[in-house]
Design an enzyme around this catalytic site. Structure first.
Site, PDB file in Angstrom:
ATOM      1  N   CYS A 109       0.812  -1.236   0.000  1.00 21.21           N
ATOM      2  CA  CYS A 109       0.000   0.000   0.000  1.00 21.21           C
ATOM      3  C   CYS A 109       0.839   1.277   0.000  1.00 21.21           C
ATOM      4  CB  CYS A 109      -0.934   0.014   1.197  1.00 21.21           C
ATOM      5  SG  CYS A 109      -2.221  -1.240   1.066  1.00 21.21           S
ATOM      6  N   HIS A 132      -3.044   7.100   3.437  1.00 25.10           N
ATOM      7  CA  HIS A 132      -3.501   5.856   2.824  1.00 25.10           C
ATOM      8  C   HIS A 132      -4.864   5.540   3.412  1.00 25.10           C
ATOM      9  CE1 HIS A 132      -4.001   2.028   1.186  1.00 25.10           C
ATOM     10  NE2 HIS A 132      -3.855   1.381   2.322  1.00 25.10           N
ATOM     11  N   ASN A 160     -10.559   1.409  -0.052  1.00 25.19           N
ATOM     12  CA  ASN A 160      -9.100   1.258   0.047  1.00 25.19           C
ATOM     13  C   ASN A 160      -8.620   0.704  -1.288  1.00 25.19           C
ATOM     14  OD1 ASN A 160      -6.517   0.121   0.416  1.00 25.19           O
ATOM     15  ND2 ASN A 160      -6.902  -0.435   2.557  1.00 25.19           N
TER      16      ASN A 160
END
Lengths: 329, 329
Positions: free
Chosen positions: A114, A256, A286
């Site tokens: 990520c 994030h 996400n």
């Protein structure tokens, strides 16, 4: 301080919108539970799009904004956890899809799950600042929906698909744009908290012992949140100790989009105000490595982020890795 | 010129030796054809070893040689085309296998297939030279045998398994060690010449349309050799034009062990003598990204390469990417 500039940003969202109502109907996960537990109301899923096709669309938008032709690129970096195929690296296919000429650019992939985007940005910024490369395309693209496990309701509810891209160049004389400082720390005691166990050489796709479940996303949400929330506060203390900015001097925090709880920490515990935070979790979910550059690109196009603004990219990644990067846009 | 030093080198070879006679017996590929066509007489295959276990063994050797403890590393980079699993990145698992402490290092993966090592070395050298990292572990590990297609005799005959690692640090005052210059060029018109089409998001392991063949190596040897041999001569002209060394001033040429024909080009067409070339193809095969650092590490331990030597890393990778890197060891 590296004298580099994000000269253009772009993104791509698959056309197919997936609402909580659809997930409730298809998978029996209550729509109001999804909204409450994850903060996500809709997300996008690929239909015919691929890692490469989404990256290429985002790249074309970023190149157009930067006024740079594919032929002018001297490096193409795929910063993602979702390669198109095992060999060759995905950046190669992006060179071709952009019709960037043979031999004019170096193609390679960087993966820090990520946090692939800020980590690749920090890495490549050193090469741009030194003159090793002059015009670099960074793409993050994630068809996360292809690896979701319908039996794991928290991750099914949370993830969406997207791609985003930026073009990185040296700053011109007199421009304030720069990459200020970055810090990344990996805590491998958390390596199993977020996994796709397959898709590599350990559980080879052709190995009869590899089960379909192994090729799907597996996340221990509460344990990740516990480890991440314990570590992030001292991590940010260390990060800000080397940065001549106070938290309230930052114009935009691009987190994030790990989860609703992770985003809430920023205001609840980490000293930022909700005005500072760029948050599109409700409509994007996400998007793994694409989350940070997508939120950045959308905020730039909304003029929420403008030249000269102080921007912080911050988040956690499977690993568990913590990362923060400060730049002047 | 970047003032960095390869402070330690290490490697790991699986115990299992696979001779041409064994391949003849098992797969019906004539042993003398293998030797003649590929130049390989034996190679190693993993049994219980994994991408991570091999990388860790090589890393421990490199760290011991450098006199650096795992706790002293501030970055761990897995430079390879063969991740352990899809998520998280493989470097994370190496941190844990080395018992390097949680949080002390940044872990990420760089993939440029067979040129992953020199590309990662060039990339990371900029961060070491600038002080962003001080002690970086670079590991390349390839259990290639897990993805060989028994029906494709040329690649079955050619590939072997191995891992290699180096520790990169700043050069101390008065040390000549440096990274001089590097050049990488990707020619994506050759992207399909060397492939594993599966193992990514395009042909997902759980997709019923993904066939076992897609998860195996596929190589069009003659076409790659044709493209590579046409491009490598002008590529090296461009590379040497920016380098203050003549070809005969290089103490050791470490080629990617792409094939017998590719190695022969170096002396037949590219102006090097056989004395300059470190060639272990006969007993190692093509070990994908591990080939170059393995040949480097073995040559250092044989004292074939010593401090102050001028070293050239050179080769081609799936992509098709050409690469060359000059360093003073």
């Amino acid at each position: 301080m590296l004298s580099v500039k994000i000269a253009g940003t772009g993104w791509y969202l698959p056309e197919r919108r997936v609402t909580n109502a659809e997930l409730e109907e298809r998978l029996g996960i209550a729509a109001d539970w999804i909204a409450r537990a994850t903060g996500v109301h809709e997300r996008r899923y690929v239909t015919n799009e691929t890692s490469v096709s989404m990256a290429t669309e985002a790249a074309q938008m970023a190149l157009a904004e930067a006024g740079i032709r594919p032929a002018d690129l001297d490096a193409i970096v795929f910063a993602s956890s979702a390669p198109q195929q095992a060999i060759p690296c995905t950046a190669t296919f992006i060179q071709r899809a952009l019709a960037a000429p043979d031999g004019a650019s170096t193609c390679f992939d960087i993966n820090a799950t990520c946090l692939s985007f800020p980590l690749a940005l920090h890495t490549v910024a050193h090469l741009v600042a030194s003159g090793a490369y002059r015009r670099v395309l960074l793409c993050s693209s994630e068809p996360a929906s292809r690896s979701l496990n319908p039996a794991e309701r928290e991750s099914v509810a949370l993830f969406g698909d997207a791609a985003a891209a930026v073009v990185l160049t040296p700053s011109a004389e007199g421009e304030r744009s720069c990459l200020h400082h970055a810090l990344f720390e990996t805590y491998s005691s958390g390596a199993e908290l977020t996994q796709i166990r397959g898709g590599g050489t350990l559980h080879h796709p052709n190995d009869p012992a590899t089960t379909p479940d192994m090729n799907l996303f597996q996340m221990q949400g509460p344990a990740i949140f516990k480890q991440g929330s314990r570590l992030i506060e001292p991590f940010l203390e260390r990060f800000f100790a080397s940065l001549p900015w106070k938290r309230d001097q930052i114009d935009a925090v691009i987190p994030h989009h790990a989860s609703r709880h992770a985003l809430d920490l920023l205001t609840r515990k980490l000293g930022f105000t909700s005005d500072q935070i760029v948050d599109n979790l409700a409509v994007r979910g996400n998007c793994v490595s694409a989350s940070i550059p997508l939120a950045l690109a959308e905020a730039v196009h909304d003029r929420r982020i403008q030249r000269g603004h102080r921007v912080l990219l911050v988040g956690t990644a499977a690993g568990l890795t913590l990362g923060a990067l400060a730049l002047i846009f």
